[in-house]
Design an enzyme around this catalytic site. Sequence first.
Site, PDB file in Angstrom:
ATOM      1  N   GLU A 135      -4.704   9.806   7.509  1.00 41.51           N
ATOM      2  CA  GLU A 135      -5.917   9.867   6.717  1.00 41.51           C
ATOM      3  C   GLU A 135      -7.018  10.598   7.480  1.00 41.51           C
ATOM      4  O   GLU A 135      -7.969  11.110   6.900  1.00 41.51           O
ATOM      5  CB  GLU A 135      -6.370   8.433   6.396  1.00 41.51           C
ATOM      6  CG  GLU A 135      -7.586   8.352   5.509  1.00 41.51           C
ATOM      7  CD  GLU A 135      -7.754   6.952   4.924  1.00 41.51           C
ATOM      8  OE1 GLU A 135      -6.776   6.442   4.343  1.00 41.51           O
ATOM      9  OE2 GLU A 135      -8.839   6.378   5.041  1.00 41.51           O
TER      10      GLU A 135
ATOM     11  N   GLN B  53       0.822  -1.205   0.000  1.00 41.96           N
ATOM     12  CA  GLN B  53       0.000   0.000   0.000  1.00 41.96           C
ATOM     13  C   GLN B  53       0.860   1.261   0.000  1.00 41.96           C
ATOM     14  O   GLN B  53       1.741   1.414   0.836  1.00 41.96           O
ATOM     15  CB  GLN B  53      -0.902   0.022   1.239  1.00 41.96           C
ATOM     16  CG  GLN B  53      -1.774   1.255   1.304  1.00 41.96           C
ATOM     17  CD  GLN B  53      -2.900   1.099   2.323  1.00 41.96           C
ATOM     18  OE1 GLN B  53      -2.694   1.258   3.507  1.00 41.96           O
ATOM     19  NE2 GLN B  53      -4.068   0.746   1.844  1.00 41.96           N
TER      20      GLN B  53
END
Lengths: 566, 378
Positions: free
Chosen positions: A244, A229
Site C-alpha cells: 500500500e 481482508q
Amino acid sequence: MPAHDVLIIGAGLAGQRAALAAAGAGASVAIMSKVHPVRSHSNAAAGGINAALNVDDSWESHAYDTVKGSDYLGDQDAIEIMCREAPGEVLWLEHQGVTFHRNDEGKLGTRAFGGASAARTYYVADITGQALLHVLYEQLMKNHETVDRYEEWFVTAVVQDEAGEACGAIARNIRDGSMELFAAKSVILASGGAGQAFKPTTNALICTGDGIAQAYRIGAPLMDMEMIQYHPTTLAGNGILITEGARGEGAHLYNAQGERFMEKYAPNKLELASRDVVSRSEQTEINEGRGFDDGTVALDITKVPRKRTLEALREIVNIGRDFAGVDITREPIHIKPGCHYIMGGVKTDVWGATSIDGLYAAGEVACVSVHGGNRLGANSLLDTLIFGRRSGEHAAERARGMAMPRPAESSLAAEQKMIDEIIRRERGVGRRVSEIKDELGTMMNEKCAVFRDQAGLTEAHEMIRRLKEESLHAYIDDRGTVFNQDVLGAIELGYMLDCAEAIVMGALERKESRGAQFRLDFPERNDGEWLKHIVISQANGDGTDVPEVSYSEVTMTQWEPQERTY
Amino acid sequence: MSEYTLKLRRYSPESGDPAFWEEFKVDLDGHRSVLDGILQAKDREDGSIGIRCSCRAAICGSCGVKINGRPGLACHMHLEEAQRRADQNGGVITVEPMGNMPVLKDLIVDMDAVHWKKVQRVTPWLIPEGEHPEREYIVAKEAMVDVTQSMACIQCGACVSDCLSMEVDPLFVGPAALAKAYRFVGDPRDGQQFERLKDLSEDPHGIYDCTHCFNCIEACPKGVAPMSQIMRLRRIAGSDHGIDDRNNGHRHEKAFVKNIEKNGLLHEADLLPDSYGGKFHPRAVPELLASLPVALKGLQRGKITPKKALLHAHKAPKDVKRIFERVHSQQKRYELNLYVSGKDEDLPGGEEMQDVNQGAQAHGTPASSSAERSPNQA
C-alpha cells in the site's frame, strides 16, 4: 519434560515481542516456531507501522481512523489502548536498533497510508516488517540466557490440565520427528493468520491457521472470523503483494478505459480510502467489464518520482521485475484484490487473555478486536507489537509464584498416535492432501471473497463439511521422521478446514454488509441488528466437531457509528 | 503452460543410501518460479521432497538452493530463465542443496551449524552508548538509508553457499555475518564501532580472510553485496581507526596499493615483504623464509626469474599516477549503495546515472551508484 514459565508458540513479531516482554518481566521463556523465526510472515508487512508520534498528531485521531476503518466493529477500548501506546512502542523499536527512515532533520520520518487522516506511518524503505523482525531476532539472540528458542518445532496441540487451564503444548521436532511435551504456566499463541485457506493469497505457505484451530479445538471462541481482508493490490495468478506504500507515495489506479475510477467511489481519499472500499471498487470495475482481459486493473507507480521509488519502494521494483516482468518505474502494473489478512481470530481481552485460563493469543491469530470489519494498513505491525508485549507481560505476571504444572503424559501419546495414523494411511484410497487443500483454497476465493451471498456461502459450507470428511482419509507420501513436511501438511489441512468453516459460518450469519463483508443479498450496513461480533465456538467441548454461533457486544467508548465515506 | 524437467538432488538420512538425482516433469507457465515447479512435483507426485519455503516472494529467505549449480532462491528464478541457463550445459534444470553447509535432507541444509553460528559470532545486536534518549536518536537520513542495504539481508545463506574463502577456511566468519556486522558498524547509534572492528580485524578468520572473489555479490538475491560491506568494514577499520591487525591484513592492503602506485602493475616480490613492514623488518624474516619453497618452485618452473624478482624495472605510467593523485585529492570517501539511487533523472546530469543503473540491472547485478559515505564520520 522441558518446563518454562511462559511458552510462546509462533515467532513472528507478536511472538518475539511477547518473549522479550515476558523475559523482561523476569519469566523463563520458550519461544517455538515451525520455521526459523526470521522466516515468519511478519516479513511481508512492507509499508510501515502507524503511530501518532508527531506533535501535531494525536492518538485520538489515530483511534478514530481505526474505528472508522473497522466500520465501527472494532472494540474501542482496545483501539484506544493500541493507539495510545503506539508512539512509545515505535520509540522502543527505534532504541532496539530498527533503522527507521529519517527526515531531513534526522528525526523519524513518515509516509501516508490508506484510511489515515495524517501521515503517521513509520517505515524502513518497503521492508519494514522484515527490518522489525530481524531486529527483534537480534534481541532474542542477545537474550539467549532467558529465552530458549525452539526453531523448527511444530505444535500439534495445546494441553490443558484437569481444571481446563492451559498448561503446556505438544510439539514435533521437525528435524528428527521426535515428539515432546512442554510444560508451561502460561501459553501464548502467536502463530499468525490463515490465509492459506484461500488460493491465491498474499500469505506465506506457513499461514495455515494453526493457532486459531488449536485454540478453537480446546474450546476458545473465535470472533469476527467472517472479516477477511482482500488487499487492493496483488498480482494476478500468484497473489504476490504490492505494498500500500505505493499508493501512499502517490500511485494511482486506472481501469482499462484509462479512468481513475476511485474518483467515483471515494472522491476525497481516492486511492487512500480503506482497503475494503478500494478492493470493492476495483472488483466492481472488473465485474462490470472495465478491467483488463486478465481480470485486473492498473496500478500506476510512474506517478511517483523515480528516485523516490528506487529509494523507498525498492522491494516492489524487484517484485514487479521478478514476478510480473514489469518495470514499475516506467509502466503501470496489473493488479487485483487478493486475500491478505484475517481480522478475526481467537477472542481475547486487552491483555491477550483468551477465555481459557493460562492461554493467550496475540497478533493475527487473535481478535482483540482492534480491526473490526477492516484493518487499516500499517496497523497490523502495531497490533502484533502492542498486544504481543501486553500478553507477554500479563503471562509472566500470571506465572509469578505459580507452581510448574505437570501436564499428563497421556496427551503426548495421543498426539503421537494421531501422527502415526496419518503416516500409516494407505496411498491411493482417499485423496491427496494437496488436492484437498487446492480445492478448498480455490472455492474459498470464489465463494467467500469481496462479494458474497447466501447461495454461494451455503455451497461453501457444504463443501467444507465434505472436505473435512475427505481429509480424514487423505494420504501422504513421506513415511520418514527427518523433515517430514508431508505429515505436517496433513495436520495443517485440518487447521485450515476448521478456520474456513468458522469463516463461512460467520459470513453466513452476518446478514448485512460491513467492512470486508459485503453481502450482495444484504448490501446495507445494519447497525440496529448487526453492530455486534459474531462468535464461533465448539459447543460440546469434548473434541467433537460441532460449531455454534453466538454474539458478543461491541465496546463503544467515544465514537458513535456514522455513515462511512472516504 | 509448458513442460519443464526438474532434476532434484535427493537425500534421505534415514535410508542409508547415498544422495541421488531424480527427475520430475512439471507443467507451468515459464514465468512461474522454480519453487512453484518443485511444489507442483511435491503436490502431485512425491510429497516427500524436502525443501524449506514460505513466502514465495523472495522476502523470507527460506528456499536457498543451487539452481544449475548457482546459489539463489528457488522462488526467485523463473522456470524459463532456469531452462535457458540449463540449455547451455545439458538441458535439464538441476536443483541441489546449498554448499558449505551440511545437508539434512534433499534440498534442506543445516543453517544453524554454519550460517547462524557465524551470525552469532559478530555480536549481532545494537550496543548503544549510555542511556537511550527520551525520544528517537537523531541521526542523518543518509546514515539510515546506508545501513538499509545490509538490513535488506534475508539470511538465506546463498552467499555462504558459494563463499570460496569459507571452502578453504570453514572458520571464516563469512559474507552474511560480516554484512550483518556492517549493519552495526555503519549504524551511528552503535557505541562499539572500534571494538567491533578491532575484534573482526584481529580474528584470523575475520574481515581480512575474504579474497574478493565476488561470488557473494553474484549470489545475493537482495543486492546486499556482502563483499562490498566487508570492504567497507576494512576501510573504516584500517583507514579511519588505523587498526593494524596481527594478521597483517591492513598492512597487506596498504602494501598492495603502494606497490601499484610505484610499479603500475603488481610486483609480487615486493608485495610479501612490504606487507610485513619491508624486507628487513623482523616480522618479515620468518614470513620470507616460510615462502622460500614457493619461490624456489616458481624459479624451477620458470614462473619467476631472479632478474624479474629482484630488479623490477617497471615504473608506473603517468596515467596510473594521475589516477592515484585524483583519488588522494578527494576529501570524502564515496561508497556504493543500493538504496541511494543517485541523482534524480529530472535534474540535469541525471540521465547518465540512470543509464549506469540500467546497464547494471541488465547484467543481473543490482542497480547502485556512488553515495557519500557519511555515518560515523560526523
